[in-house]
Design an enzyme around this catalytic site. Structure first.
Site, PDB file in Angstrom:
ATOM      1  CB  SER A 118       8.117   2.512   0.350  1.00  0.00           C
ATOM      2  OG  SER A 118       6.880   3.059  -0.242  1.00  0.00           O
ATOM      3  CG  ASP A 138       3.430  -2.910  -3.742  1.00  0.00           C
ATOM      4  OD1 ASP A 138       2.878  -2.073  -3.402  1.00  0.00           O
ATOM      5  OD2 ASP A 138       4.863  -2.998  -3.646  1.00  0.00           O
ATOM      6  CG  HIS A 164       3.711  -0.964  -0.546  1.00  0.00           C
ATOM      7  ND1 HIS A 164       4.619  -0.744  -1.463  1.00  0.00           N
ATOM      8  CD2 HIS A 164       3.955   0.291   0.217  1.00  0.00           C
ATOM      9  CE1 HIS A 164       5.411   0.144  -1.321  1.00  0.00           C
ATOM     10  NE2 HIS A 164       5.230   0.947  -0.461  1.00  0.00           N
TER      11      HIS A 164
END
Length: 308
Positions: free
Chosen positions: A161, A245, A277
């Site tokens: 991320s 995601d 995600h």
């Protein structure tokens, strides 16, 4: 004035109240004591900088023999630059699993969080962590585990991320700013990367960055800066995405941009169907999380041919 008076709503990460209080909306406990061992890895914490305070959590597979050399895996956690911690339960469990299953000595850096410490603090602290790790390349650094077991001819930079966003800049700085002579960055791993896009500036970045910046800031949107992508350290890169995601397209955009750039390495892509995600953090025992770990192991330890 009380906590009901909101000055800035940076959902889903945090809100800022008019009295100055900041409330984080998601993310686990920011810090747990380092367990002696977990999931087949020995663990310890090292404060590498007192001011600003930067801590790393070091993971060594319990199966490691005296003098055995292992790839060095430098990890940067995610959390929108503003939540989570390398010292939290979730990332401690995850990096311990990477260390034991991929047979690496892993170092996870705990950088300062925005908005209290605005961007670029997270980049600067991650660079401090990276430089500290590679100071062991000659076997004379401050940490005995890394001195004895680190193979700096097999050095990997990774993140998920927002941590993947930071990892991209670290891999570019490794070329632009330089690392120790004995360090060879072999690969970079981007898991469900945050990155930016050319449509609008993400509100978390816009609020948390103290500098004037735009949608194509090279730290946030590397795909818009192919001349810097060409400077990415490493012989290979691996991009993980998940098809449910909300950031999937940004990871794919980065993958395509890196392929088209003048970077001399090879880039791989793995997509997991039906997942969201960073799903592997929340469902580490699932078959799909195991498949991601297996692919990472292969990427690090050269158990399969790197795909173009």
């Amino acid at each position: 004035m009380d906590d009901k008076d909101i000055a800035h709503d940076i959902s889903p990460f945090f809100v800022v109240y008019k009295n100055g209080k900041i409330k984080r909306l998601i993310g686990g406990p920011l810090m747990i004591p380092a367990p002696e061992s977990l999931d087949g890895a020995k663990i310890k914490d090292v404060v590498i900088s007192p001011d600003p305070k930067v801590t790393v959590r070091v993971f060594l597979p319990e199966s490691t023999s005296p003098g055995q050399k292992l790839p060095v895996f430098f990890y940067i956690h995610g959390g929108g630059f503003s939540i989570e911690s390398a010292l939290g339960q979730g990332y401690t469990c995850y990096v311990a699993a990477v260390a034991s299953k991929c047979n690496v000595i892993a170092i996870s850096v705990d950088y300062r969080l925005a908005p209290e410490a605005p961007i670029p603090a997270c980049f600067d602290d991650s660079w401090t962590g990276l430089k500290w790790v590679v100071s062991h390349a000659a076997g004379t650094g401050p940490d005995p585990w890394i001195n004895e077991h680190g193979d700096f001819g097999q050095f990997f930079i990774a993140g998920d991320s927002a941590g993947a966003t930071i990892a991209n800049t670290m891999a570019i700085w490794a070329t632009v700013k330089g690392l120790e002579r004995d360090v060879k960055v072999r690969g970079v791993i981007f898991s469900c990367p945050f990155f930016g896009h050319e449509v609008e500036l993400d509100k978390v970045w816009k609020y948390c960055c103290k500098e004037e910046t735009g949608v194509n800031d090279p730290r946030l949107n590397p795909a818009a800066n192919p001349e810097l992508l060409a400077k990415l350290a490493g012989d290979k890169a691996l991009v993980f995405t998940a098809d449910c995601d909300f950031l999937r397209d940004r990871g794919l955009t980065y993958y395509e941009a890196l392929k088209k750039s003048e970077w001399k390495g090879q880039v791989e892509h793995m997509e997991t169907e039906g997942e969201e995600h960073v799903f592997y953090l929340f469902k580490p025992e699932s078959e799909k999380a195991a498949a991601v770990m297996k692919r990472m192991n292969s990427f690090i330890n050269n158990k399969r041919q790197v795909l173009p």
